[in-house]
Write an enzyme that holds these catalytic residues in place. Sequence first.
Site, PDB file in Angstrom:
ATOM      1  N   LYS A   1       0.824  -1.223   0.000  1.00  0.00           N
ATOM      2  CA  LYS A   1       0.000   0.000   0.000  1.00  0.00           C
ATOM      3  C   LYS A   1       0.852   1.264   0.000  1.00  0.00           C
ATOM      4  CE  LYS A   1      -0.826   0.668   4.979  1.00  0.00           C
ATOM      5  NZ  LYS A   1      -0.460   2.092   5.080  1.00  0.00           N
ATOM      6  N   ASP A   2       2.143   1.135   0.330  1.00  0.00           N
ATOM      7  CA  ASP A   2       3.021   2.296   0.363  1.00  0.00           C
ATOM      8  C   ASP A   2       3.756   2.513  -0.956  1.00  0.00           C
ATOM      9  OD1 ASP A   2       2.371   2.812   3.039  1.00  0.00           O
ATOM     10  OD2 ASP A   2       3.807   1.311   3.708  1.00  0.00           O
TER      11      ASP A   2
ATOM     12  N   THR B   1      -4.415  11.105  12.239  1.00  0.00           N
ATOM     13  CA  THR B   1      -4.098  10.317  11.050  1.00  0.00           C
ATOM     14  C   THR B   1      -3.353  11.207  10.067  1.00  0.00           C
ATOM     15  OG1 THR B   1      -4.956   8.919   9.256  1.00  0.00           O
ATOM     16  CG2 THR B   1      -6.307  10.790   9.902  1.00  0.00           C
TER      17      THR B   1
ATOM     18  N   SER C   1      -3.556  10.171   6.848  1.00  0.00           N
ATOM     19  CA  SER C   1      -4.144   9.581   5.648  1.00  0.00           C
ATOM     20  C   SER C   1      -5.433  10.283   5.238  1.00  0.00           C
ATOM     21  CB  SER C   1      -4.441   8.099   5.915  1.00  0.00           C
ATOM     22  OG  SER C   1      -5.377   7.595   4.987  1.00  0.00           O
TER      23      SER C   1
ATOM     24  N   ARG D   1      -7.440   9.228   3.047  1.00  0.00           N
ATOM     25  CA  ARG D   1      -8.423   8.140   2.896  1.00  0.00           C
ATOM     26  C   ARG D   1      -9.095   7.836   4.233  1.00  0.00           C
ATOM     27  NH1 ARG D   1      -8.314   2.917   4.357  1.00  0.00           N
ATOM     28  NH2 ARG D   1      -6.173   3.167   5.099  1.00  0.00           N
ATOM     29  N   ARG D   2      -8.288   7.666   5.270  1.00  0.00           N
ATOM     30  CA  ARG D   2      -8.855   7.372   6.579  1.00  0.00           C
ATOM     31  C   ARG D   2      -9.641   8.566   7.121  1.00  0.00           C
ATOM     32  NH1 ARG D   2      -3.303   4.412   8.561  1.00  0.00           N
ATOM     33  NH2 ARG D   2      -3.927   2.252   8.086  1.00  0.00           N
TER      34      ARG D   2
ATOM     35  N   ARG E   1       2.266  11.878  13.155  1.00  0.00           N
ATOM     36  CA  ARG E   1       3.437  11.344  12.469  1.00  0.00           C
ATOM     37  C   ARG E   1       4.047  10.232  13.300  1.00  0.00           C
ATOM     38  NH1 ARG E   1       6.606  14.254   9.102  1.00  0.00           N
ATOM     39  NH2 ARG E   1       7.757  12.292   9.031  1.00  0.00           N
ATOM     40  N   GLY E   2       4.845   9.386  12.651  1.00  0.00           N
ATOM     41  CA  GLY E   2       5.580   8.369  13.380  1.00  0.00           C
ATOM     42  C   GLY E   2       5.190   6.970  12.975  1.00  0.00           C
TER      43      GLY E   2
ATOM     44  N   VAL F   1       4.374   2.768  13.932  1.00  0.00           N
ATOM     45  CA  VAL F   1       3.281   2.157  14.694  1.00  0.00           C
ATOM     46  C   VAL F   1       3.448   2.390  16.193  1.00  0.00           C
ATOM     47  CG1 VAL F   1       2.234  -0.043  15.348  1.00  0.00           C
ATOM     48  CG2 VAL F   1       2.754   0.412  12.953  1.00  0.00           C
TER      49      VAL F   1
ATOM     50  N   THR G   1       5.143   4.639  17.813  1.00  0.00           N
ATOM     51  CA  THR G   1       5.013   6.053  18.167  1.00  0.00           C
ATOM     52  C   THR G   1       3.553   6.473  18.198  1.00  0.00           C
ATOM     53  OG1 THR G   1       7.169   6.569  17.210  1.00  0.00           O
ATOM     54  CG2 THR G   1       5.639   8.401  17.486  1.00  0.00           C
ATOM     55  N   ARG G   2       2.796   6.054  17.206  1.00  0.00           N
ATOM     56  CA  ARG G   2       1.395   6.446  17.153  1.00  0.00           C
ATOM     57  C   ARG G   2       0.578   5.798  18.271  1.00  0.00           C
ATOM     58  NH1 ARG G   2      -0.224   5.516  11.093  1.00  0.00           N
ATOM     59  NH2 ARG G   2       1.672   4.247  11.027  1.00  0.00           N
TER      60      ARG G   2
ATOM     61  N   CYS H   1      -0.583  10.458  -3.104  1.00  0.00           N
ATOM     62  CA  CYS H   1      -0.674  10.469  -1.649  1.00  0.00           C
ATOM     63  C   CYS H   1      -1.669  11.497  -1.124  1.00  0.00           C
ATOM     64  CB  CYS H   1       0.705  10.719  -1.045  1.00  0.00           C
ATOM     65  SG  CYS H   1       1.391  12.318  -1.506  1.00  0.00           S
TER      66      CYS H   1
END
Length: 348
Positions: free
Chosen positions: A85-86, A130, A132, A134-135, A152-153, A155, A157-158, A251
Amino acid sequence: MRRSRKPIVIASRRSRLARIQAELVGKALSKLHPRLEIEYRWIDSEGDLHTGPSLAEVGGKGLFTRSLEKAVLAGEADLAVHSLKDMPAVDTPGLALAAVPPRADVRDCLITREGAGGLAGMPAGAVVGTSSPRRAAQVLRARPDVRIQLIRGNVDTRLRKVLDVSGEHGPSYDATLLAVAGLLRMGLREHVTQPIDVDEVLPAAGQGALGIQCRSDDHVTLTRCLPLNDSTIATAVHAERQVVAGLNGNCHSPISVLCQAVPPQSKSKRNTDSHWYRLRARVMSSDGQTVLATDETASPKELRRVVAQTVDALIAQNARRLLAACRGIPVGESAAGRPAAAAEAVAE
């Protein structure tokens, strides 16, 4: 013909999730080729090194793949492992997607400090972090009252920014969304308590899948990787990426696409297909209040035509104009004046 004993060098980002994914591929290749040495080249991507507020302004998703691709093209690595997806929807010249292994869970998962009971259960005015579009658009579609703020960051970190109430790790958020696949691969199953059904939040193209990329003229590596390819999944994610590419998505684009194998729709005795494909796509305004959607089912032979049909149908609904309007919105502000996400550029 004598088989090559050349070691396999795998390029990957240094992040915890990226390393886990690269090592999964390495172990699979070791099982296929037990006499071959597997080596890793850990690389800091441009996205990992960027400290500014918005990755979208300086390259978006490509920032997480470009350094790995350069290493492969330069011969410093034989292949790169990406979260599919990236990867930008258009292939990089000189490189090929050698294999797409079996796909993990495609859903997004809601992470909250307290068990919210899904998007509907979040408190009024909750702050959702987020990066994103999309999200953000799909959250606002379900809950127009919440506030979207850039986060930012990686997994870990978030997770800390949502679950740590001390504020030690920066601004606090009431919730965020993470890919279920990444959490499971990292052994963080305890956080997968609020997966969101795809009918509510449709995933990004390629979500849950890994992409194994090598030079298109490197027949040794292509041959070594081919057994890792799941042809059904590869066909599905290629269809998803073609929809994004057909819409000139990037993006900045709140585009969701999911293609999944489903039971054959035709009961004719002539039908020898083991499965058909269901292709769903959504293009949304940044605030989620405008949603253009398609939902088609096709046999494997018809899928390419249905992909083109899907793109045409969305364009006929003014998808490109809607996407252009999203790109024109300043980073951090939605069409309704709410804070909005800048880019789906945090690649985990």
